[in-house]
Design a protein around this motif. Structure first.
Motif, PDB file in Angstrom:
ATOM      1  N   ALA A  29     -26.894  98.363 -16.062  1.00 13.72           N
ATOM      2  CA  ALA A  29     -25.427  98.395 -16.055  1.00 13.72           C
ATOM      3  C   ALA A  29     -24.913  99.710 -16.649  1.00 13.72           C
ATOM      4  O   ALA A  29     -23.975 100.309 -16.120  1.00 13.72           O
ATOM      5  N   GLN A  30     -25.561 100.175 -17.709  1.00 11.38           N
ATOM      6  CA  GLN A  30     -25.160 101.439 -18.320  1.00 11.38           C
ATOM      7  C   GLN A  30     -25.400 102.609 -17.354  1.00 11.38           C
ATOM      8  O   GLN A  30     -24.558 103.494 -17.211  1.00 11.38           O
ATOM      9  N   GLY A  33     -22.844 102.556 -14.661  1.00 17.65           N
ATOM     10  CA  GLY A  33     -21.576 103.045 -15.197  1.00 17.65           C
ATOM     11  C   GLY A  33     -21.534 104.564 -15.244  1.00 17.65           C
ATOM     12  O   GLY A  33     -20.527 105.184 -14.868  1.00 17.65           O
ATOM     13  N   THR A  36     -21.246 105.880 -11.704  1.00 17.04           N
ATOM     14  CA  THR A  36     -19.867 105.703 -11.231  1.00 17.04           C
ATOM     15  C   THR A  36     -18.976 106.820 -11.768  1.00 17.04           C
ATOM     16  O   THR A  36     -18.147 107.376 -11.033  1.00 17.04           O
ATOM     17  N   ASP A  37     -19.152 107.165 -13.029  1.00 20.43           N
ATOM     18  CA  ASP A  37     -18.387 108.271 -13.613  1.00 20.43           C
ATOM     19  C   ASP A  37     -18.671 109.588 -12.895  1.00 20.43           C
ATOM     20  O   ASP A  37     -17.758 110.358 -12.600  1.00 20.43           O
ATOM     21  N   PRO A  48     -13.915 106.188 -14.570  1.00 19.33           N
ATOM     22  CA  PRO A  48     -13.478 104.931 -15.183  1.00 19.33           C
ATOM     23  C   PRO A  48     -14.027 104.732 -16.601  1.00 19.33           C
ATOM     24  O   PRO A  48     -13.511 103.919 -17.346  1.00 19.33           O
ATOM     25  N   LEU A  50     -17.039 103.533 -17.584  1.00 19.75           N
ATOM     26  CA  LEU A  50     -17.749 102.263 -17.741  1.00 19.75           C
ATOM     27  C   LEU A  50     -18.960 102.473 -18.668  1.00 19.75           C
ATOM     28  O   LEU A  50     -19.861 103.239 -18.362  1.00 19.75           O
ATOM     29  N   THR A  51     -18.952 101.816 -19.797  1.00 22.57           N
ATOM     30  CA  THR A  51     -20.044 101.933 -20.756  1.00 22.57           C
ATOM     31  C   THR A  51     -20.229 100.626 -21.513  1.00 22.57           C
ATOM     32  O   THR A  51     -19.294  99.826 -21.605  1.00 22.57           O
TER      33      THR A  51
END
Length: 183
Positions: A29-30, A33, A36-37, A48, A50-51
Motif C-alpha cells: 500500500a505504501q 501510494g 500514485t504520487d 495525493p 497517500l502514505t
C-alpha cells in the motif's frame, strides 16, 4: 492434550503467517501510494500524498509478533537449528535423556525470557507507555504478543522434554525423520 497442543502451535503459526502477510500488504500500500504520487507529478497534477503513517513502527511490531508467535510451531516442525553430533553418537536411551535435559534447560531460559517480557508488559501498562511515532501505539500490545509467543515456546519446550522422557517422539524429531526419508 496432544491434539490441543498441536492445534495451539498450528494456530500460532497461522497468526505468524497472517502477520507477515499484513506486513506485505502495508508495504505494498505504501509503494502504491508513492507510485500514485509520482504518476500525479508526471501528469502535472498535485500528488495525493497517500502514505501510511508510522509504517516502520507497524512493520517492526508486526514482525516481532510474527517471529515470537512462530517459535513454538517452528520448533515442532523441526525448523530450529539443532546440532545433533553428540546425540547421534550416544546410545538411544542416553540420547533421549540428554535431549530431554537440553529441552528443559532451554525451557528454563524461555521461562526467564517470558517472565522478563511479562514484567515489561506490566510496566508499559502501569506507565501508559506508547510508541514515539506519528500514531502512538500502546507498547503493551506488541510486548503482550511477544510474551504470549515466549510462553507458548516454553510450553512447546516442556512438551518436547516430557515427550522425550516418556519414550515418545517429539514433533521436531518426527519432522526431521520425515525430511531425511524424503516424505
Amino acid at each position: 492434550m496432544r491434539r490441543l497442543l498441536d492445534r495451539l502451535y498450528a494456530a500460532a503459526l497461522w497468526l505468524a503467517a497472517i502477520t507477515f502477510a499484513l506486513i506485505a500488504v502495508l508495504v505494498l500500500a505504501q509503494i502504491l501510494g508513492r507510485l500514485t504520487d509520482r504518476v500525479a507529478r508526471l501528469l502535472e497534477l498535485p500528488p495525493p500524498g497517500l502514505t501510511i503513517p508510522s509504517l516502520a513502527e507497524f512493520g517492526a511490531f508486526l514482525f516481532t509478533g510474527a517471529v515470537f508467535l512462530g517459535l513454538a510451531g517452528t520448533l515442532q516442525a523441526g525448523s530450529h537449528v539443532r546440532v545433533k553430533l553428540l546425540i547421534r553418537s550416544l546410545p538411544e536411551a542416553v540420547a533421549r535423556w540428554l535431549g530431554a535435559l537440553v529441552c528443559l534447560g532451554a525451557a528454563g531460559l524461555a521461562v526467564f525470557a517470558t517472565w522478563s517480557s511479562g514484567l515489561q508488559v506490566a510496566d508499559s501498562i502501569a506507565f501508559d507507555s506508547v510508541s514515539y511515532g506519528m500514531i502512538p501505539i500502546p507498547l503493551a500490545i506488541p510486548q503482550g504478543v511477544m510474551t504470549a509467543g515466549l510462553a507458548l515456546f516454553t510450553v512447546a519446550l516442556v512438551d518436547s522434554a516430557v515427550t522425550l522422557a516418556t519414550g515418545g517422539q517429539p514433533g521436531f524429531d518426527a519432522a526431521e525423520t520425515r525430511t531425511e526419508r524424503g516424505d
